[in-house]
Design an enzyme around this catalytic site. Sequence first.
Site, mmCIF file in Angstrom:
data_model
loop_
_atom_site.group_PDB
_atom_site.id
_atom_site.type_symbol
_atom_site.label_atom_id
_atom_site.label_comp_id
_atom_site.label_asym_id
_atom_site.label_seq_id
_atom_site.Cartn_x
_atom_site.Cartn_y
_atom_site.Cartn_z
ATOM 1 N NE ARG A 9 -22.096 -33.765 75.728
ATOM 2 C CZ ARG A 9 -21.097 -33.334 76.447
ATOM 3 N NH1 ARG A 9 -21.157 -33.361 77.748
ATOM 4 N NH2 ARG A 9 -20.003 -32.863 75.871
ATOM 5 C CB CYS A 10 -23.535 -41.463 73.370
ATOM 6 S SG CYS A 10 -22.930 -43.063 72.821
ATOM 7 C CB THR A 11 -21.820 -41.300 67.859
ATOM 8 O OG1 THR A 11 -21.154 -40.046 67.912
ATOM 9 C CG2 THR A 11 -22.127 -41.668 66.420
ATOM 10 N NE ARG A 14 -25.697 -37.812 67.847
ATOM 11 C CZ ARG A 14 -24.486 -37.586 68.336
ATOM 12 N NH1 ARG A 14 -24.336 -37.260 69.606
ATOM 13 N NH2 ARG A 14 -23.414 -37.670 67.564
#
Length: 116
Positions: A9-11, A14
Amino acid sequence: MITIYHNPRCTKSREGLAEIEALKKPYAIRKYIDEPFTKEELTEVIQKLEIKPLELVRTKEKIWIQEYKGKNMSDVAIIEAMLLHPKLIERPIVVNEGKAIIARPKEMINKIIGNI
């Protein structure tokens, strides 16, 4: 083998995973929100990072601000807080050959993989 402690869920997490995938080297993904750290694992990662537990905390998270900010906490208490609330843990963390790094920015991964 390279291990990435990842929160999809974390940019930034990712981006770190994409950086590792581009290396074309074997790696393992540990989604630490779904498969939480044990106390021993988290303590070991902190030792590999060569930091104090507070340096791994996302101090701008709502949970930290509401429940922990401003309190005088021991390292053990900070680790317990991260175990209770895994989203407090900074990410991504990349471990390779006994060393670890918080991969922010993603280019930090090169320091631990040995590409520079």
